[in-house]
Structures are given as structure tokens and as C-alpha cells.
Scaffold this active site. Structure first.
Site, PDB file in Angstrom:
ATOM      1  N   SER A  14      -9.184  20.864   5.106  1.00 37.11           N
ATOM      2  CA  SER A  14     -10.580  21.015   4.688  1.00 37.11           C
ATOM      3  C   SER A  14     -11.574  20.439   5.706  1.00 37.11           C
ATOM      4  CB  SER A  14     -10.781  20.304   3.351  1.00 37.11           C
ATOM      5  OG  SER A  14     -12.153  20.223   3.072  1.00 37.11           O
ATOM      6  N   LYS A  64      -9.906  24.972  -9.853  1.00 33.67           N
ATOM      7  CA  LYS A  64     -11.288  25.271 -10.249  1.00 33.67           C
ATOM      8  C   LYS A  64     -11.430  25.622 -11.741  1.00 33.67           C
ATOM      9  CE  LYS A  64     -13.252  26.616  -5.807  1.00 33.67           C
ATOM     10  NZ  LYS A  64     -13.984  27.599  -5.044  1.00 33.67           N
ATOM     11  N   ASP A 100     -20.805  27.211  -5.602  1.00 35.27           N
ATOM     12  CA  ASP A 100     -20.440  28.393  -4.804  1.00 35.27           C
ATOM     13  C   ASP A 100     -21.460  29.521  -5.010  1.00 35.27           C
ATOM     14  OD1 ASP A 100     -18.158  27.483  -3.533  1.00 35.27           O
ATOM     15  OD2 ASP A 100     -16.805  28.136  -5.124  1.00 35.27           O
ATOM     16  N   ALA A 127     -10.712  39.471  -6.699  1.00 32.65           N
ATOM     17  CA  ALA A 127     -11.259  39.199  -8.033  1.00 32.65           C
ATOM     18  C   ALA A 127     -10.810  37.817  -8.510  1.00 32.65           C
ATOM     19  CB  ALA A 127     -10.814  40.293  -9.007  1.00 32.65           C
TER      20      ALA A 127
HETATM   21  P1  NAP Z   1      -8.066  33.484  -5.132  1.00 35.66           P
HETATM   22  O1  NAP Z   1      -8.504  32.903  -6.444  1.00 35.66           O
HETATM   23  O2  NAP Z   1      -6.647  33.356  -4.694  1.00 35.66           O
HETATM   24  O3  NAP Z   1      -8.490  35.032  -5.162  1.00 35.66           O
HETATM   25  C1  NAP Z   1      -8.225  35.925  -4.119  1.00 35.66           C
HETATM   26  C2  NAP Z   1      -7.835  37.249  -4.755  1.00 35.66           C
HETATM   27  O4  NAP Z   1      -7.688  38.244  -3.731  1.00 35.66           O
HETATM   28  C3  NAP Z   1      -6.490  37.182  -5.479  1.00 35.66           C
HETATM   29  O5  NAP Z   1      -6.584  37.865  -6.697  1.00 35.66           O
HETATM   30  C4  NAP Z   1      -5.557  37.884  -4.502  1.00 35.66           C
HETATM   31  O6  NAP Z   1      -4.456  38.498  -5.146  1.00 35.66           O
HETATM   32  C5  NAP Z   1      -6.458  38.937  -3.923  1.00 35.66           C
HETATM   33  N1  NAP Z   1      -6.009  39.466  -2.655  1.00 35.66           N
HETATM   34  C6  NAP Z   1      -5.295  38.842  -1.696  1.00 35.66           C
HETATM   35  N2  NAP Z   1      -5.134  39.668  -0.628  1.00 35.66           N
HETATM   36  C7  NAP Z   1      -5.762  40.838  -0.936  1.00 35.66           C
HETATM   37  C8  NAP Z   1      -5.942  42.064  -0.266  1.00 35.66           C
HETATM   38  N3  NAP Z   1      -5.429  42.278   0.943  1.00 35.66           N
HETATM   39  N4  NAP Z   1      -6.642  43.037  -0.875  1.00 35.66           N
HETATM   40  C9  NAP Z   1      -7.148  42.854  -2.106  1.00 35.66           C
HETATM   41  N5  NAP Z   1      -6.992  41.707  -2.815  1.00 35.66           N
HETATM   42  C10 NAP Z   1      -6.316  40.714  -2.235  1.00 35.66           C
HETATM   43  O7  NAP Z   1      -8.928  32.858  -3.957  1.00 35.66           O
HETATM   44  P2  NAP Z   1     -10.481  32.493  -3.992  1.00 35.66           P
HETATM   45  O8  NAP Z   1     -10.661  31.077  -4.366  1.00 35.66           O
HETATM   46  O9  NAP Z   1     -11.186  33.521  -4.783  1.00 35.66           O
HETATM   47  O10 NAP Z   1     -10.830  32.594  -2.425  1.00 35.66           O
HETATM   48  C11 NAP Z   1     -10.827  33.840  -1.764  1.00 35.66           C
HETATM   49  C12 NAP Z   1     -11.217  33.642  -0.294  1.00 35.66           C
HETATM   50  O11 NAP Z   1     -12.542  33.128  -0.217  1.00 35.66           O
HETATM   51  C13 NAP Z   1     -10.334  32.629   0.443  1.00 35.66           C
HETATM   52  O12 NAP Z   1     -10.141  33.078   1.757  1.00 35.66           O
HETATM   53  C14 NAP Z   1     -11.172  31.371   0.434  1.00 35.66           C
HETATM   54  O13 NAP Z   1     -10.863  30.510   1.513  1.00 35.66           O
HETATM   55  C15 NAP Z   1     -12.572  31.957   0.576  1.00 35.66           C
HETATM   56  N6  NAP Z   1     -13.621  31.075   0.046  1.00 35.66           N
HETATM   57  C16 NAP Z   1     -14.627  30.750   0.900  1.00 35.66           C
HETATM   58  C17 NAP Z   1     -15.662  29.947   0.441  1.00 35.66           C
HETATM   59  C18 NAP Z   1     -16.766  29.568   1.379  1.00 35.66           C
HETATM   60  O14 NAP Z   1     -17.510  28.627   1.080  1.00 35.66           O
HETATM   61  N7  NAP Z   1     -16.936  30.255   2.482  1.00 35.66           N
HETATM   62  C19 NAP Z   1     -15.679  29.495  -0.904  1.00 35.66           C
HETATM   63  C20 NAP Z   1     -14.636  29.871  -1.743  1.00 35.66           C
HETATM   64  C21 NAP Z   1     -13.600  30.671  -1.256  1.00 35.66           C
HETATM   65  P3  NAP Z   1      -3.067  37.658  -5.246  1.00 35.66           P
HETATM   66  O15 NAP Z   1      -3.398  36.420  -6.008  1.00 35.66           O
HETATM   67  O16 NAP Z   1      -2.175  38.606  -5.935  1.00 35.66           O
HETATM   68  O17 NAP Z   1      -2.694  37.357  -3.812  1.00 35.66           O
END
Ligand code: NAP
Length: 279
Positions: A14, A64, A100, A127
Site C-alpha cells: 500500500s 470493506k 471512494d 462489479a
Molecule cells: P473486487 O471487489 O475484487 O472486484 C473486481 C471485480 O472485477 C470482481 O468481480 C472480478 O471478478 C471482476 N473481474 C476481474 N477481472 C475481470 C475481467 N478481466 N473482466 C471483467 N471482470 C473482471 O475489487 P475492487 O475492490 O472492486 O477493486 C477493483 C480494482 O480497482 C482493483 O484493481 C483495485 O486496486 C482498484 N481500486 C482502485 C482504487 C483507487 O483509489 N484508485 C480504489 C479501489 C479499488 P472475480 O472476483 O471473479 O475475479
């Protein structure tokens, strides 16, 4: 000395300690920000000692949603999204917030210059928790339509259903690259809220031939700074932004909630860039 920090599993990469410790120093606040790697089965124990040792925390994957049951009060955004990323200890009461949402809005509007209001259509890939914050942000900005897709179609369907219940025009789309390409072509905004693009060799989310220069592209990933999606978007001439601004603005709001002081955003950004080796 007050202690703040981030709980998640894992958390060791982080950038939040660099950002928050720089802000505490700049504001002359006697506080430190630490990382707490907490396995899901130790979450209850962690919260049982919260009041003795901590003044506030950020929360990341996979906690979360699970942390909702350990706070006493929840902000409106937390109720709406069903997930929190910040906890504040106020007069012995633990209050859950989700920064967020404003983090995404700040980066989308201030950095990317996107105007959501009007007949605008967004496509969100992913999602999960971040996607829910993105959708809530777009709803606040009065976007007209949101299309969601995820490898796990059920997840996208549940999220779309929740948004429809809140009065938004939303739909879940099957994860079919051709159909998604056509949808991307018709979109004003494309958001990547999946981890796809973090690792070298990750497949593209859709065929980049469907990008047109009027489309804005926002990738929540900030490391690498230029994902294949951002690179393809810039090649076409789209306005495109990575997730660094969202990380910065969500951190700035958390800092203000904890300290009551205005966040030194420039110092926090400088610390993030230094930690990423980009200064
Ligand atoms: P999450 O809860 O794991 O959700 C990601 C979703 O995307 C999951 O449902 C996952 O499915 C799906 N997925 C994975 N690969 C995919 C693909 N190629 N095509 C379509 N769907 C796909 O994660 P999150 O917390 O939402 O975070 C998502 C991303 O945002 C991460 O990279 C995180 O680091 C980033 N993020 C950035 C910030 C920021 O401040 N910039 C803040 C929050 C999150 P599966 O679970 O089946 O793999």
C-alpha cells in the site's frame, strides 16, 4: 501520538502510509499511519481492541463489507453502497464512511474534466466494491445510463438491480467481448473497475477498435501508470486518467474526517509519486 492505519489482507504494497504520514508531518499533527495485515478470521479481534489503540483506519480488500458490523454508525454513502473504506473514532463511537465515492468524483471531474450530467452513458467493467463506489459517484453526478459487466455475471446483475431500485437506468451486460465493444462505441465514459491490466500480459477488456476519441476513459488502476486500456485510449485521442487521483482524493477526505484539518493535497500527491518512483 495518535495511530491511524490501513487494514486489509494483504496490505504490504500500500502507498497510503507514504501519503498520510507526509500529510501529518506537513500539518504538524503528532500521528502515525501504519499497515495492519488482518486475516478475515481475526477481524472481530482487531475491532475489539480498536478504541484502546487507534483513532481511525482505512479499510481495503477483503474487509470493506465485513467491517460494516463492527461500526456503530454509517454514513449515507455507506448505507447506499453497502461497503466502507474509512472508520473514524468520534467520542468513543465508531463511524463508517466511504470516501471512494468522492475520491472517484474528484478524479473524474477535476482531473479528467468529465461532465456526467445530460444524456450520458457509462460502461463499467467490474462489479465489485470499487465498481459500487463508481456507480454511486455517477449517480450523484446524474449520469443518464450505466451498463455493468463482470466475469461473474450474477454480481453485475445484482449491482444493476440495486441501482435500478434507486431510480437509475442501469443494466447488466453479459461478458461477451464483441457485444461489449459495440456498447463501448456508444459510451461517453468507460471505467475499468477490475484488476485486469495490473499484470503484464493481462488480456484487453475489449477490442480497442471500438474506442473513439470523444469517449472518456477512467482506469482505477494506478500501478502501472499506463495500463493497456489507458495506452489504447490515448492512442485514439481519448481523455484518459488512471486511478492515482482517486487514491489521492479518497485519502484526502479520510484525512479531513480524522483530523478536521484541510488535507495538504499537493504534499500527499508528491508523496504518492515518490513512493511510486515517479517524482
Ligand atoms: P473486487 O471487489 O475484487 O472486484 C473486481 C471485480 O472485477 C470482481 O468481480 C472480478 O471478478 C471482476 N473481474 C476481474 N477481472 C475481470 C475481467 N478481466 N473482466 C471483467 N471482470 C473482471 O475489487 P475492487 O475492490 O472492486 O477493486 C477493483 C480494482 O480497482 C482493483 O484493481 C483495485 O486496486 C482498484 N481500486 C482502485 C482504487 C483507487 O483509489 N484508485 C480504489 C479501489 C479499488 P472475480 O472476483 O471473479 O475475479
Amino acid at each position: 501520538m495518535k495511530t491511524y492505519g490501513l487494514i486489509g489482507y494483504p496490505v504490504k504494497h500500500s502507498l497510503s502510509p507514504a501519503m498520510h504520514n507526509a500529510a501529518f508531518k506537513r500539518c504538524g499533527i503528532e500521528a502515525e499511519y501504519k499497515l495492519f495485515e488482518v486475516e478475515p478470521e481475526r477481524l472481530r479481534e482487531f475491532f475489539s481492541h480498536f478504541r484502546e489503540s487507534l483513532s481511525g483506519i482505512n479499510v481495503t480488500i477483503p474487509h470493506k463489507e465485513a467491517t460494516l458490523e463492527y461500526v456503530d454508525n454509517r454514513s449515507e454513502a455507506v448505507e447506499e453502497i453497502g461497503a466502507l473504506n474509512t472508520v473514524v473514532l468520534e467520542n468513543d463511537v465508531l463511524v463508517g464512511h466511504n470516501t471512494d465515492v468522492t475520491g472517484f468524483i474528484g478524479a473524474l471531474v477535476d482531473d479528467l474534466g468529465f461532465e456526467a450530467a445530460g444524456a450520458k452513458r457509462a460502461v463499467i467493467f467490474g462489479a465489485g466494491g470499487a465498481s459500487r463506489a463508481v456507480a454511486a459517484g455517477l449517480k450523484r453526478l446524474e449520469i443518464k445510463e450505466i451498463f455493468l459487466t463482470d466475469i461473474d455475471g450474477e454480481k453485475a446483475a445484482v449491482l444493476a438491480e440495486g441501482l435500478i431500485k434507486q431510480g437509475l437506468a442501469a443494466a447488466a451486460i453479459e461478458f461477451d467481448k464483441r457485444a461489449l465493444g459495440e456498447l463501448v462505441y456508444s459510451a461517453d465514459l468507460v471505467v475499468n473497475a477490475t484488476p485486469c491490466g495490473m499484470k503484464a500480459g493481462d488480456p484487453p477488456l475489449f477490442d480497442p477498435k471500438y474506442l473513439k476519441k470523444e469517449t472518456s476513459v477512467f482506469d482505477l488502476i494506478y500501478n502501472p501508470a499506463e495500463t493497456p486500456l489507458i495506452r489504447d485510449a490515448r492512442k485514439v485521442g481519448c481523455s484518459a486518467s488512471n486511478g492515482l487521483g482517486m487514491l489521492l482524493y479518497q485519502g484526502a477526505e479520510a484525512f479531513e474526517l480524522w483530523t478536521g484539518e484541510k488535507a495538504p493535497v499537493d504534499i500527499m500527491k508528491e508523496a504518492l509519486l515518490k513512493a511510486l518512483g515517479r517524482s
